[in-house]
Motif scaffolding. Sequence first.
Motif, PDB file in Angstrom:
ATOM      1  N   THR A 129     141.002   7.543-108.262  1.00 50.79           N
ATOM      2  CA  THR A 129     141.025   7.392-106.619  1.00 50.79           C
ATOM      3  C   THR A 129     140.884   6.487-105.944  1.00 50.79           C
ATOM      4  O   THR A 129     141.746   5.468-105.791  1.00 50.79           O
ATOM      5  CB  THR A 129     138.471   6.546-106.242  1.00 50.79           C
ATOM      6  N   ASP A 130     141.116   6.040-104.614  1.00 54.94           N
ATOM      7  CA  ASP A 130     141.587   5.245-103.882  1.00 54.94           C
ATOM      8  C   ASP A 130     141.561   3.857-104.382  1.00 54.94           C
ATOM      9  O   ASP A 130     142.717   3.097-104.630  1.00 54.94           O
ATOM     10  CB  ASP A 130     141.712   5.138-102.333  1.00 54.94           C
ATOM     11  N   ARG A 190     138.968  18.111 -97.936  1.00 55.55           N
ATOM     12  CA  ARG A 190     138.284  18.922 -98.375  1.00 55.55           C
ATOM     13  C   ARG A 190     138.581  18.793-100.035  1.00 55.55           C
ATOM     14  O   ARG A 190     140.412  18.882 -99.378  1.00 55.55           O
ATOM     15  CB  ARG A 190     138.175  20.540 -97.749  1.00 55.55           C
ATOM     16  N   ARG A 191     137.840  19.420-100.954  1.00 56.61           N
ATOM     17  CA  ARG A 191     138.495  19.308-101.765  1.00 56.61           C
ATOM     18  C   ARG A 191     139.890  20.443-102.557  1.00 56.61           C
ATOM     19  O   ARG A 191     139.030  21.754-101.899  1.00 56.61           O
ATOM     20  CB  ARG A 191     137.378  19.649-103.005  1.00 56.61           C
ATOM     21  N   VAL A 192     140.613  20.288-102.403  1.00 56.82           N
ATOM     22  CA  VAL A 192     141.616  21.931-102.627  1.00 56.82           C
ATOM     23  C   VAL A 192     141.815  22.282-103.856  1.00 56.82           C
ATOM     24  O   VAL A 192     141.543  21.472-105.085  1.00 56.82           O
ATOM     25  CB  VAL A 192     143.701  20.592-102.738  1.00 56.82           C
ATOM     26  N   THR A 193     141.464  23.263-103.915  1.00 54.07           N
ATOM     27  CA  THR A 193     141.226  23.818-105.174  1.00 54.07           C
ATOM     28  C   THR A 193     142.654  25.113-105.497  1.00 54.07           C
ATOM     29  O   THR A 193     143.124  25.407-106.393  1.00 54.07           O
ATOM     30  CB  THR A 193     140.260  25.662-104.502  1.00 54.07           C
ATOM     31  N   THR A 194     143.310  25.512-104.102  1.00 49.75           N
ATOM     32  CA  THR A 194     144.696  26.116-104.656  1.00 49.75           C
ATOM     33  C   THR A 194     146.049  25.985-105.256  1.00 49.75           C
ATOM     34  O   THR A 194     146.156  24.384-104.525  1.00 49.75           O
ATOM     35  CB  THR A 194     144.755  26.742-102.891  1.00 49.75           C
ATOM     36  N   ASP A 205     140.122  12.025 -98.642  1.00 50.29           N
ATOM     37  CA  ASP A 205     138.743  10.989 -97.940  1.00 50.29           C
ATOM     38  C   ASP A 205     139.689  10.457 -96.289  1.00 50.29           C
ATOM     39  O   ASP A 205     141.291  10.194 -97.145  1.00 50.29           O
ATOM     40  CB  ASP A 205     137.945  10.456 -98.664  1.00 50.29           C
ATOM     41  N   ALA A 206     138.852   9.808 -96.019  1.00 53.84           N
ATOM     42  CA  ALA A 206     139.859   8.675 -94.776  1.00 53.84           C
ATOM     43  C   ALA A 206     140.355   7.570 -95.638  1.00 53.84           C
ATOM     44  O   ALA A 206     141.695   7.516 -95.251  1.00 53.84           O
ATOM     45  CB  ALA A 206     138.359   8.516 -94.354  1.00 53.84           C
TER      46      ALA A 206
END
Lengths: 176, 1216
Positions: free
Chosen positions: B594-595, B498-502, B450-451
């Motif tokens: 989380t951050d 975006r959610r990283v799925t790779t 996220d930002a």
Amino acid sequence: MTGAVGKRPRPKGRLVVDPNNAYARLGVSPLSTTEEIKAFILNKRSKAQASNRSRGDDDFGAAEAEMTRLQEIEEEIGTPRARAKYDARHPQNELLTVQPARADRRFELRARADLAGAWLIEELGANDLFPSAESIALWAPDIDADLDQILKRFEILERDARNILERTKTLDQKDR
Amino acid sequence: MAALNLRTIDWPAALAELRRQATGPEGRRRFARAASLAARFARGFDEGASSIAEAARIEPLDPLHRVRFALHCLRFGLHERALEALDTLGPAKDQAAARTVRALATLQSGEDRRAANIARDVHVADPTSIGAAFLEADANLRPHLKDAETRTQSLPRDPAWATAWTHLLVKRIVARPRDSAKVTKQHLEVRPVLTKGSTHEELVRRAAGWSVAARGELASSVKTVRAGSRAEELVLALLAEQLRDDTSRMSSADSTDNGLRELDALYRANKDRPAVRRIYVATLTRAAIEHAAAERWNAALRAIEVAARLEPHEPVHLQNRAAVLTAMADDAQHDAWADLDRLHYRLALAGCLDAETARRIAKPHRMFAEQARLTPTNAASGTGSSWGVFSVKEETEDGATTRTLEVNQKRLDDDPEELRQFIHHRRAELLFRHIALGRDPQRLLLAPADARTQRARVRALAISSESLATLVPEEGRVLADGLARGFRALPAGRTQYRRVTTVDDAATSSLKLQYAETIADLAVIAWTWGADARRADIVDELIDTVDATVPFLEESALTALLSPDRAGELTNVRFLNALIRQTLGVKDGALVLTDALRGRLAARLGAELLVTLATRRLDASPSLPRPEIERALGIVDRARQRDPDYARVEYIAARILTIGEFYDEARTRVERFFRISGGKDSPYQQGIEEIQRILDEKKKANVAGNTRGPGSTTAGSSGSGGSRRDDEDALAGGSRADRLEAEIERFPASVQLYEELARALCKDGRFDVARSWATRAMGRCLTRKAQLRARVLELEVIGLELLARKHFDAVEVYLAGSHGAALVAVDATIAEIDQGQPAPYAPPPHYALHYLRGMCLLARRERDGAEKAFRTALEACPQQRSRAALKPLAENVEQALLDQSRAAVESALAAGKLRDAMREVTSAITEARAPEACLLDLARVQLAEAVDAVARATSAGGAAPVDPAAPIKLDGTRAPWRERLTRALSEATAVKRAHAVAKLAEELHETSRNEAGVLLRRIDAFSAELGFADAIAEATRLERRGELMAALSVLDGAGERAKTDPRALRLRIMLLLRLDRFEEADQSLEIVKASGHASARSLVDKYPDLRFKFAHGAATRMLRSNDVDAAHAILVALRPTTPEAEIEHGYSLAFCLARQARLRLDAGQRDEAITRMSAALEILESKLAAPGGGGAARSRFEELRDRLDTDLSHMQNSRP
């Protein structure tokens, strides 16, 4: 207060190489390729097996110990992945070895084939199929007809030629 | 129609058009295919990679784009990334095209045999894959030439494959030059594969010609090929090969030198050809490698120096130089490695910072970081596992040995720079590894979720870049600023969250693991390293490193490092895992970071480092002066700002505040501690209860304590501070019991508050409520002493309740403190129970009454009766918890008597009644069965007398008389040491008496040993303070009498404290000024400035005036005594501080110069005299010309000017 605040750290200790590192144990340079290392291990293993077959009772276990030692070394630096992990943990082995520049490697025997390939591309171009990542035919074995049509419109030489032709026509008209 | 020539396409324009047309599925597919193909013609790796990435985003399921990405990587030598890309293809990786590219990548990685096998398999599976067949032959050229020859027999010979044949034949020729004749005959004449007279044939023949040419012919051929062409390089490579062969045949240093000479001549003849220089330098480097292998270090160094001169832009020469110097154990190695970093940074500043360069720059930093982390063992150089920041700890249990890391405290104490090396080189390494990931913000920042995370990571990288400025001050500074600007400018809008799925590629995954490992190292350092009290800078650098790394911590990396297959690795990750779970309160299950959670972890690590630093500073300062305590509190305030919810910060704050006697603030901290810990058991429970006990005692004794200045921060207490005020407001109108209840809410571990509340409730007749509070005290006050007191309280309440039923007045008497007076009523109640009277006594818990009886007898000092009453209570008591409280009383009443006596002594001391305290302790010591238990109290009373004497002396302005201690008569059987006590009490001063008695207590009474030790340290500190105060007083007295040197020597003899104490420094500065030792005074002032003492501020402000006044006075004195040159030296160096001083200074300097002029004239140096006189006049003129023109002293200035003017005229006119 000792040391200099905010300056480059200068500890009392020096950089050291572990004399018992995997390369030293095997007797190869840290700059050798993994292929060379594997060949070296294979060679040593063959010798150990040969000595195992011809051994006397006195040196029982020596060949087995050698095989185990080679196995350990192979696990550390015998494959590209294992070696990358080992080198990441022991970067001094490579950095504290006097070595050629990256550009020098193209003069070495192994890289000379690549150099010859680059020379041939310079002379013959890269459009044809030949075993290299430079080969354009390998990148685009076939191009769809519609894409081909669109791309043709952007061929620089043709367009330039067209421009010259049009300019000549204009000049001719002016002369007339 | 002519075939399309892809090299001549205007790709940017074509892609723009295709993008415009990519509205439907077909258009998008067409655009994606063109975009990934455009990478082949891109100007650099990044441009091509982003073009393919765009294609893959549009058509993620088309394997073509990943195959092209693999090809793209291979074009730039990145075979590992190529293989990774191919691995992600899934089922498509078995397609012929993908397998062929895999074979190419494998060949590039050096695994020729494997590459040949893959290519063979592709050709077998699909005989139309002719390219794979050529590739198999190519890959077999080196490992299996025969296989290559066999394969060439079956390759197609039609002209369509002419280029592939040309590549194969030329490669074969350059790989084995001696086979060139055979190759050309076989493939160009016997069974020709290339058309005669074609370009292809001509190229093969040309290569064959070069490969058999002699050295001289090759040297001449250089001129015939185009400069900068590959042909030129190939010719030079063949020449170098021949030189190498000759060298190895002759195997001597001379042959190497001959070869180098030949190349040197060739280089001089072709200076316009960079390739010739390249080959010369490559041969020099090769010679250096050979010399280094034979340990001929000096020869290696010479060759490297020449190479470095010819190619100053090539980092490898500096790296080789540093490596050789390191091998030689030369101290110049440090500068050599710094030079390498500097060159790397310069190249980066010049724009050379692509992925490969960034990886190369990161390597030396990694080496230094790893060396500092865990230095390799090398017996020859004397290094071992004890040389790094960490050392290996081996533990064997049940035959299994486990190896873990622990902070190498001894090493870091000896050389804290080791830790700085770890910090800065690790940060630099991580930074360059980020840059090596490329320009895609998503990839560079390791895919922030996220930002907020992105901002934290950008900040982290900016912090890391600061290490570059530390490692290479000038270039590093510029590069750090530039990089930080670049990171901050990363477009938040363009970064897609975006959610990283790779699956991560190897570089990204390895970087994430490195972060997790580094954070684990930092966690162990933060938790277990005893920070150097003098190196707060390192703690700050560590905190920066925490802030620079924690934002990149990812749970996947943590999980990977914790996996069983990494069990033997030497990392601190298990510790980190436990810490995170404890800090973040994640007991079980998967971690999701989380951050905000990362922020909490970073805050905790920083706070831990700061509180450790604060405690180490206190430990390092034996006398604990108030400024030092305030500085330590400042550090703890910083810790609280970082982590306002950390109970340890409040515990340490309370501890330091109590030591510094800031009791009110300490109470706030204790209250805050309990709010944070929420009443849960914590490791600091015992400590905080001890602090609470001390604070309770001080409160009871109405000791006000100190308050910190308004500048002190109480950040983090805002919530508690506000609520505390609210509480106090609420309390103002309530009853005593209400107030005590509210107090207990704030200080739930204060057993004293429970006692006060329970007794107040008993006084009101609310025994059931009192009992419930006693029970709560047992549940909340967990130290051993507090537990006993809580259980005794319960007994007391029960007993008082029984007593109250018929003798409430006796309860009031008892609660008023007159225990002895309540005995009659207690006995009467017990008698009534014993007579078997029915209710209200049934069921009869009369053991509590026997306890009360024991207490009453104790108050009357009837020890046997009291002991018997407690025994009866114990026998009758069925409650285990009460028995635990009664048992020590029943077995030995001594301790209870001692406690009673101690309470009385402390009460008397708190009230300032020293005689009462002495009387109490004397009677206790004479009556006790083990009188050595009372020695500690006796020592305390003596110390209190000493303090009192100093206070009286201060108020009286002189020494106050101290009564000698009265001897204590003791029975020799109980106190065989009585003679020693008599001697101790006959010491001349109260301090000495206190010390001697405390020493006796430490030696004779085991239970008092620890407390006696603490008391002895306090006495020593007090004694040192007294000695220091005496020294200051003596020095002041001597100064007033004008005995300046004597005063200074008294200060010199006052020990180390006098070098840092502001009072002493102030006095020293005044003495030095009066003694004309101005430079020393300046040095002392610097110490005062650095100390930051508030009391020194006025001196710092006034010092320039004072310095001028004294120095000017000294110069005037010197002028009077004709020491003109010395006066001149002082006046020239003087800087006036006010306009008046400016005038005085000008006058004196002019006067001094005039005197010098006259003296020079007398010595026959007329010219020099004129120069000085002119200078003097110039000064006077300038002062007179200035606005105000000399002010009140104008006439004095004019008079002097006229006189000097006349003198100058005489000097000039009398010139021969």
